[in-house]
Structures are given as structure tokens and as C-alpha cells.
Write a protein that holds these residues in place. Structure first.
Motif, PDB file in Angstrom:
ATOM      1  N   LEU A  93       0.819  -1.212   0.000  1.00  0.00           N
ATOM      2  CA  LEU A  93       0.000   0.000   0.000  1.00  0.00           C
ATOM      3  C   LEU A  93       0.855   1.265   0.000  1.00  0.00           C
ATOM      4  CD1 LEU A  93      -2.754  -1.086   2.561  1.00  0.00           C
ATOM      5  CD2 LEU A  93      -2.945  -0.974   0.066  1.00  0.00           C
ATOM      6  N   PHE A  94       1.934   1.267   0.774  1.00  0.00           N
ATOM      7  CA  PHE A  94       2.807   2.439   0.823  1.00  0.00           C
ATOM      8  C   PHE A  94       3.559   2.652  -0.497  1.00  0.00           C
ATOM      9  CE2 PHE A  94       2.915   2.102   5.639  1.00  0.00           C
ATOM     10  CZ  PHE A  94       2.208   3.279   5.824  1.00  0.00           C
ATOM     11  N   SER A  95       3.776   1.586  -1.232  1.00  0.00           N
ATOM     12  CA  SER A  95       4.508   1.725  -2.501  1.00  0.00           C
ATOM     13  C   SER A  95       3.632   2.255  -3.630  1.00  0.00           C
ATOM     14  CB  SER A  95       5.106   0.371  -2.904  1.00  0.00           C
ATOM     15  OG  SER A  95       4.074  -0.568  -3.182  1.00  0.00           O
ATOM     16  N   LEU A  96       2.315   2.253  -3.449  1.00  0.00           N
ATOM     17  CA  LEU A  96       1.403   2.722  -4.501  1.00  0.00           C
ATOM     18  C   LEU A  96       1.499   4.235  -4.670  1.00  0.00           C
ATOM     19  CD1 LEU A  96      -1.783   0.609  -3.677  1.00  0.00           C
ATOM     20  CD2 LEU A  96      -0.055   0.162  -5.430  1.00  0.00           C
ATOM     21  N   ALA A 108       2.758  11.917  -1.799  1.00  0.00           N
ATOM     22  CA  ALA A 108       2.248  13.249  -2.096  1.00  0.00           C
ATOM     23  C   ALA A 108       2.440  13.632  -3.555  1.00  0.00           C
ATOM     24  CB  ALA A 108       2.937  14.270  -1.190  1.00  0.00           C
ATOM     25  N   ASP A 109       3.519  13.152  -4.196  1.00  0.00           N
ATOM     26  CA  ASP A 109       3.776  13.503  -5.597  1.00  0.00           C
ATOM     27  C   ASP A 109       3.235  12.469  -6.575  1.00  0.00           C
ATOM     28  OD1 ASP A 109       5.494  11.423  -5.116  1.00  0.00           O
ATOM     29  OD2 ASP A 109       7.335  12.549  -5.486  1.00  0.00           O
ATOM     30  N   ARG A 110       2.460  11.499  -6.035  1.00  0.00           N
ATOM     31  CA  ARG A 110       1.788  10.474  -6.846  1.00  0.00           C
ATOM     32  C   ARG A 110       2.765   9.641  -7.673  1.00  0.00           C
ATOM     33  NH1 ARG A 110      -1.535  11.693  -3.693  1.00  0.00           N
ATOM     34  NH2 ARG A 110      -3.765  12.058  -4.056  1.00  0.00           N
ATOM     35  N   THR A 111       3.912   9.338  -7.094  1.00  0.00           N
ATOM     36  CA  THR A 111       4.875   8.437  -7.727  1.00  0.00           C
ATOM     37  C   THR A 111       5.064   7.212  -6.844  1.00  0.00           C
ATOM     38  OG1 THR A 111       6.754   9.536  -6.648  1.00  0.00           O
ATOM     39  CG2 THR A 111       6.089  10.347  -8.833  1.00  0.00           C
ATOM     40  N   MET A 112       5.623   6.164  -7.416  1.00  0.00           N
ATOM     41  CA  MET A 112       5.880   4.942  -6.650  1.00  0.00           C
ATOM     42  C   MET A 112       6.974   5.200  -5.614  1.00  0.00           C
ATOM     43  SD  MET A 112       4.088   2.188  -7.781  1.00  0.00           S
ATOM     44  CE  MET A 112       5.137   0.746  -7.557  1.00  0.00           C
ATOM     45  N   THR A 113       6.715   4.828  -4.393  1.00  0.00           N
ATOM     46  CA  THR A 113       7.741   4.904  -3.347  1.00  0.00           C
ATOM     47  C   THR A 113       8.663   3.703  -3.488  1.00  0.00           C
ATOM     48  OG1 THR A 113       6.263   6.046  -1.819  1.00  0.00           O
ATOM     49  CG2 THR A 113       8.163   4.921  -0.858  1.00  0.00           C
ATOM     50  N   PRO A 114       9.994   3.901  -3.474  1.00  0.00           N
ATOM     51  CA  PRO A 114      10.924   2.769  -3.601  1.00  0.00           C
ATOM     52  C   PRO A 114      10.611   1.672  -2.597  1.00  0.00           C
ATOM     53  CG  PRO A 114      12.118   4.844  -3.726  1.00  0.00           C
ATOM     54  CD  PRO A 114      10.702   5.185  -3.373  1.00  0.00           C
ATOM     55  N   LEU A 115      10.829   0.434  -3.010  1.00  0.00           N
ATOM     56  CA  LEU A 115      10.465  -0.723  -2.184  1.00  0.00           C
ATOM     57  C   LEU A 115      11.120  -0.667  -0.801  1.00  0.00           C
ATOM     58  CD1 LEU A 115       9.084  -3.471  -1.869  1.00  0.00           C
ATOM     59  CD2 LEU A 115      11.112  -4.522  -2.920  1.00  0.00           C
ATOM     60  N   ALA A 116      12.408  -0.318  -0.753  1.00  0.00           N
ATOM     61  CA  ALA A 116      13.104  -0.294   0.536  1.00  0.00           C
ATOM     62  C   ALA A 116      12.463   0.705   1.491  1.00  0.00           C
ATOM     63  CB  ALA A 116      14.582   0.044   0.332  1.00  0.00           C
ATOM     64  N   ASP A 117      12.080   1.880   0.973  1.00  0.00           N
ATOM     65  CA  ASP A 117      11.449   2.891   1.819  1.00  0.00           C
ATOM     66  C   ASP A 117      10.037   2.473   2.226  1.00  0.00           C
ATOM     67  OD1 ASP A 117      13.641   4.685   1.779  1.00  0.00           O
ATOM     68  OD2 ASP A 117      13.039   5.397  -0.199  1.00  0.00           O
ATOM     69  N   LEU A 127      10.942   5.390  13.457  1.00  0.00           N
ATOM     70  CA  LEU A 127      12.075   5.717  12.588  1.00  0.00           C
ATOM     71  C   LEU A 127      11.582   5.820  11.147  1.00  0.00           C
ATOM     72  CD1 LEU A 127      14.909   3.397  13.982  1.00  0.00           C
ATOM     73  CD2 LEU A 127      14.762   5.885  14.176  1.00  0.00           C
ATOM     74  N   SER A 128      12.251   6.631  10.340  1.00  0.00           N
ATOM     75  CA  SER A 128      11.824   6.800   8.952  1.00  0.00           C
ATOM     76  C   SER A 128      13.014   7.077   8.049  1.00  0.00           C
ATOM     77  CB  SER A 128      10.806   7.941   8.826  1.00  0.00           C
ATOM     78  OG  SER A 128      11.380   9.167   9.252  1.00  0.00           O
ATOM     79  N   THR A 129      12.879   6.663   6.817  1.00  0.00           N
ATOM     80  CA  THR A 129      13.908   6.923   5.808  1.00  0.00           C
ATOM     81  C   THR A 129      13.457   7.989   4.820  1.00  0.00           C
ATOM     82  OG1 THR A 129      13.038   5.095   4.475  1.00  0.00           O
ATOM     83  CG2 THR A 129      14.851   4.587   5.977  1.00  0.00           C
ATOM     84  N   VAL A 130      12.216   8.463   4.979  1.00  0.00           N
ATOM     85  CA  VAL A 130      11.691   9.565   4.165  1.00  0.00           C
ATOM     86  C   VAL A 130      11.126  10.609   5.120  1.00  0.00           C
ATOM     87  CG1 VAL A 130      11.137   8.071   2.202  1.00  0.00           C
ATOM     88  CG2 VAL A 130       9.397   8.494   3.964  1.00  0.00           C
ATOM     89  N   ASP A 131      10.868  11.809   4.606  1.00  0.00           N
ATOM     90  CA  ASP A 131      10.236  12.842   5.421  1.00  0.00           C
ATOM     91  C   ASP A 131       8.763  12.480   5.591  1.00  0.00           C
ATOM     92  OD1 ASP A 131       8.997  15.148   6.439  1.00  0.00           O
ATOM     93  OD2 ASP A 131      10.531  16.437   5.557  1.00  0.00           O
ATOM     94  N   MET A 132       8.396  12.001   6.783  1.00  0.00           N
ATOM     95  CA  MET A 132       7.051  11.482   7.003  1.00  0.00           C
ATOM     96  C   MET A 132       5.983  12.549   6.824  1.00  0.00           C
ATOM     97  SD  MET A 132       7.451   8.271   7.576  1.00  0.00           S
ATOM     98  CE  MET A 132       5.894   7.755   8.286  1.00  0.00           C
ATOM     99  N   ALA A 133       6.321  13.797   7.077  1.00  0.00           N
ATOM    100  CA  ALA A 133       5.318  14.861   6.982  1.00  0.00           C
ATOM    101  C   ALA A 133       5.016  15.268   5.557  1.00  0.00           C
ATOM    102  CB  ALA A 133       5.776  16.078   7.778  1.00  0.00           C
ATOM    103  N   LEU A 142      20.748   5.881   5.317  1.00  0.00           N
ATOM    104  CA  LEU A 142      21.114   4.491   5.075  1.00  0.00           C
ATOM    105  C   LEU A 142      20.933   4.093   3.618  1.00  0.00           C
ATOM    106  CD1 LEU A 142      19.509   2.663   8.156  1.00  0.00           C
ATOM    107  CD2 LEU A 142      21.945   3.040   7.736  1.00  0.00           C
ATOM    108  N   THR A 143      21.792   3.205   3.148  1.00  0.00           N
ATOM    109  CA  THR A 143      21.590   2.587   1.844  1.00  0.00           C
ATOM    110  C   THR A 143      20.481   1.543   1.954  1.00  0.00           C
ATOM    111  OG1 THR A 143      23.268   0.903   2.311  1.00  0.00           O
ATOM    112  CG2 THR A 143      24.014   2.928   1.226  1.00  0.00           C
ATOM    113  N   ASN A 144      20.025   1.025   0.835  1.00  0.00           N
ATOM    114  CA  ASN A 144      18.924   0.049   0.863  1.00  0.00           C
ATOM    115  C   ASN A 144      19.238  -1.180   1.723  1.00  0.00           C
ATOM    116  OD1 ASN A 144      17.348   1.705  -0.670  1.00  0.00           O
ATOM    117  ND2 ASN A 144      17.595   0.577  -2.580  1.00  0.00           N
TER     118      ASN A 144
END
Length: 456
Positions: free
Chosen positions: A27-30, A35-44, A58-64, A411-413
């Protein structure tokens, strides 16, 4: 399937946790979740799913800013599921649908709130919650989740309006912050995070209350609901949890204030009262809360080490917090005190703690230390970052705290997957191990000759 869930509810919980993580990863990868309507990388997407379901923070992207409204709704729903626990949630839903709670559902919920239920043989007073009280406990879990989060949101809402936040944004942010406080997750819905409220002690105090209640654990909330002013009716578990939590809270605050009062990047510019409050706030957040008003990477190495210890201990058993749990630490200290006094029994508050509880406690501590050590070694090799920063983020992941020195977002993937597994093992691994160790206790028809190795 029913036989499997009845015989091994902890393994069933792991399966459900894994399934939920995979579902939320999808669901998160959809595109609709970002916010920019693009696929979120699988690792993120995978890291976020683990962090949400394990209520880490913890987060690897800006959650806000990275997630859309749909993505934030997923986060809000996910932390509620992760905080309650899958077996408890399944039992609550079953009770709502069928209007009754069968023995199998009671056993599943009991094992979710107390791994020692796996102990074979007579149980007597050793359980914090009796099997016949499980239905009332589940009702308390559901009501506390709704009532406490709603109360926190109501208290936060006026402050946000006063600060000039639009009404609808203030409503959403209030409920979002209340959920992240009570579930001990620590995500923030606004881009500046707690920076906008760093000097708002009303706002921060309400967050602390939410984190404190969530970290106590549902069995403790259940007991306080029935006997708030009658301490003599509190079980040993309730007394140990509250006393140990308060001791760690104030000792942690004292240590942080002494170590950071002259640090110009953190508390150096604050007066004495502000330093004390901010130290208490930070100490509370290390219990698994995950909110922060300062940059963790700017703290002294000594302060990071103190925070490491607090995060490793975590919150109460069957709580929204992580770590090895405060009662685990209390039992180990009781064993050390009994040994120092030459007493054959561990005793506290007029009760004797059976030795099999110490066996489980030591196993949980060893398991946790092993996970932290392995993850730290692997990430040190991957990132070449300073040891204190890597160790802090690893323990934060294991204890499902959510505080970070800034290492996680860089972090790297492969590193993201390592830390994600650390979060997963920290959330479900200690509970499963405790249940497995408790379940292996059995009587033997013979005992081998005794011989004492040299220890110490």
C-alpha cells in the motif's frame, strides 16, 4: 489452523505481523500513498511499513511531506493495529462480532498480554491478569485506546488553534499527535516536527502524559481503572511497573540534565527550570515515545549512552512501548538483591517471585543484547559511521523508540533492511522468546548430579 493458533499463538502473531507488514509495504509503494503520486521505492515502503506496524517511529523519508492524505491515514490505522497487538485486536473484533469470548480467544489474548501464560502447570497468583478477566481487559484496551487518544486530542486542539493552525489542520494534527503519543510511535504530521512546539510546555506535557500511559501497558491501565486509589489491591506486576518506570524516568532526567546543561547545541542556552523540564521530556521519550525537541546528533556521547540504556529497557509489558521491558529489569535487580542478601527467594512488596520468571527475564535480555550487537556490527561495517550514532539508532529501532541521530535517513537500501529487521525482532522477538522459554518449562522424572562452575 485453529489448532495451530491455540497451540502457538505467539507464532501465529508473527505470521499475522509479517502479513500486515507485507500488505502495508504494498500500500505504501502505490502512487496514491505518496504526495507527488509516484511509486515509493520498495526499501522505503518496506521500512515505513515495519516502522508503522511495530510502532517504532524511525523513517527513511520525510514522514510529513512524502506521504499523501491517504498515506497518512494508512499510518494512523497501522500504528493503532501495531500498538494493540494482532492477537488482542483479533480477540476484540471476535468479541464485538459474536458478543462473546470463547476459551481459545481468551488464551490467545492472554498470551498476547502475558507471555508467561505459556508456563506449564499450576499458575495461581503468578499472572497479572486472570483468564476470567480477559474479556474485561479487552474492553479496557479498546476503551483506553479511544478515550485516552480522544482526551489527548481535545487537550492539544486549542493550543494548535491559538498557534494559528487552520481549524481542519488542527483537528487532524491533534488526533495524529495523540495517536503517535499513546502508541509510542513518535511520527509528526508537520514538516517542522516538534520544533514549532519546543517551548510550548503545555503541548509537550500532554504528549508526555500520552507516552507515559501508553508505556505503562494495558494490564496496568486495567488495574488502575479498577483500583486507582487502592494500592493494596495492585498486583506485583502493577507495582513493579509503576515504581521502576518512575525511578528510571527521574534518574534518566537527572543524568541527562547533568550531562547536557553546558552543551551549547542542546540545553546550554536554557535556564535551570527549562533544563529540568526538557530533561524530563527527553527521558520520557526514550521510554519509546520517540518525540524530540533537540537534534539527537548534537548531544554528548555520554548522554547518548544514557539514552541507549533507557531505550534498551523500554516500557511496560503488554504496552505500546518496546525494549526488554521495565519488569524484566526489575526481576533481574530483585535476583541480584536476593543474592547479595543471601536469600533463596526473590521478594518484593510482600510477594515471592518464582525462579522461572528470572529464567525468562535473562533470556529476554540476552536475546535483546544479541540482536543489538549483531545489527550494530553489520551497520558499522556498512556505513562506517561513528559507533555512538550507529548504536543509538540500532537500540532505538530495537526498542521501537524512533529517535535518531540522523543516521537512519542516510542508510543505503541494504542498511534499511537490516534496521527494519531489527525493529521487527525488537517488537515481536522478545515476546515470542519469552513465550517459547516459558512454554519449555516441564517436570522431569530425574535430576542429574550437581556441579558448580566458577562464575565471576
Amino acid at each position: 489452523m485453529e489448532d495451530f493458533t491455540g497451540r502457538s499463538p505467539s507464532r501465529f502473531a508473527i505470521l499475522i505481523f509479517t502479513a500486515l507488514i507485507l500488505l502495508f509495504t504494498l500500500l505504501f509503494s502505490l502512487p496514491i500513498a505518496s504526495a507527488d503520486r509516484t511509486m515509493t521505492p520498495l526499501a522505503d515502503a518496506f521500512f515505513t511499513a515495519v516502522s508503522v506496524i511495530c510502532v517504532t517511529g524511525l523513517s527513511t523519508v520525510d514522514m510529513a511531506t512524502h506521504w499523501s492524505i491517504g498515506g497518512h491515514v494508512l499510518i494512523y490505522i497501522g500504528v493503532q493495529i501495531g500498538a494493540v497487538g494482532v492477537l488482542t485486536l483479533a480477540s476484540i473484533l471476535g468479541m464485538v462480532i459474536s458478543r462473546k469470548l470463547g476459551l481459545r480467544a481468551k488464551l490467545m489474548a492472554a498470551s498476547d498480554t502475558n507471555p508467561m501464560r505459556g508456563h506449564r502447570g499450576p499458575v495461581a497468583e503468578g499472572q497479572a491478569i486472570r483468564l476470567g478477566e480477559i474479556g474485561n481487559l479487552l474492553a479496557t484496551v479498546a476503551m483506553s485506546l479511544i478515550v485516552i487518544e480522544a482526551a489527548i486530542a481535545i487537550l492539544l486542539f486549542p493550543r494548535m488553534v491559538i498557534d494559528g493552525i487552520p481549524i481542519w489542520d488542527a483537528i487532524w494534527n491533534s488526533f495524529y499527535y495523540s495517536a503517535m503519543a499513546f502508541t509510542n510511535t513518535g511520527f509528526t504530521p508537520n514538516a517542522e516536527g516538534l520544533g514549532a512546539f519546543a517551548n510550548d510546555y503545555w503541548f509537550l506535557s500532554i504528549l508526555m502524559i500520552g507516552v507515559f500511559l501508553g508505556a505503562l501497558g494495558f494490564p496496568v491501565i486495567f488495574a488502575l481503572k479498577r483500583h486507582l486509589w487502592h494500592v493494596r489491591y495492585w498486583s506485583l506486576h502493577v507495582k513493579l511497573t509503576i515504581v521502576t518506570t518512575l525511578i528510571l524516568l527521574f534518574l534518566g532526567a537527572l543524568a541527562i540534565s547533568l550531562l547536557e546543561f553546558d552543551n551549547p547545541k542542546t540545553f546550554g542556552a536554557l535556564n535551570a527550570s527549562d533544563t529540568i523540564f526538557q530533561s524530563i521530556f527527553f527521558s520520557m521519550m526514550t521510554r519509546s515515545g520517540g518525540f524530540s525537541t533537540i537534534a539527537i546528533g548534537d548531544m554528548n556521547g555520554s548522554s547518548l549512552l544514557v539514552a541507549d540504556m533507557l531505550m534498551f529497557i523500554g516500557g511496560g509489558s503488554a504496552s505500546t512501548g518496546g525494549g526488554i521491558k521495565v519488569t524484566t529489569l526489575a526481576v533481574i535487580f530483585l535476583a541480584a538483591a536476593a543474592e547479595a542478601k543471601g536469600s533463596p527467594d526473590m521478594e518484593a512488596f510482600g510477594r515471592r517471585v518464582p525462579p522461572d520468571v528470572l529464567r525468562v527475564a535473562l533470556s529476554v535480555v540476552l536475546w535483546g543484547a544479541t540482536i543489538v550487537a549483531l545489527s550494530t556490527i553489520i551497520l558499522l561495517q556498512m556505513t562506517k559511521a561513528p559507533l555512538d550514532h550507529v548504536l543509538f539508532d540500532v537500540i532505538s529501532g530495537f526498542g521501537t523508540v524512533g529517535l535518531s541521530t540522523g543516521l537512519t535517513e542516510d542508510l543505503t537500501n541494504p542498511g534499511k533492511y537490516v534496521l527494519a529487521m531489527t525493529m521487527f525482532l525488537g517488537r515481536v522477538g522478545t515476546v515470542t522468546l519469552a513465550a517459547a522459554v516459558a512454554a519449555t518449562t516441564s517436570s522431569k522424572l530425574f535430576r542429574r548430579p550437581e556441579e558448580r562452575p566458577i562464575v565471576g
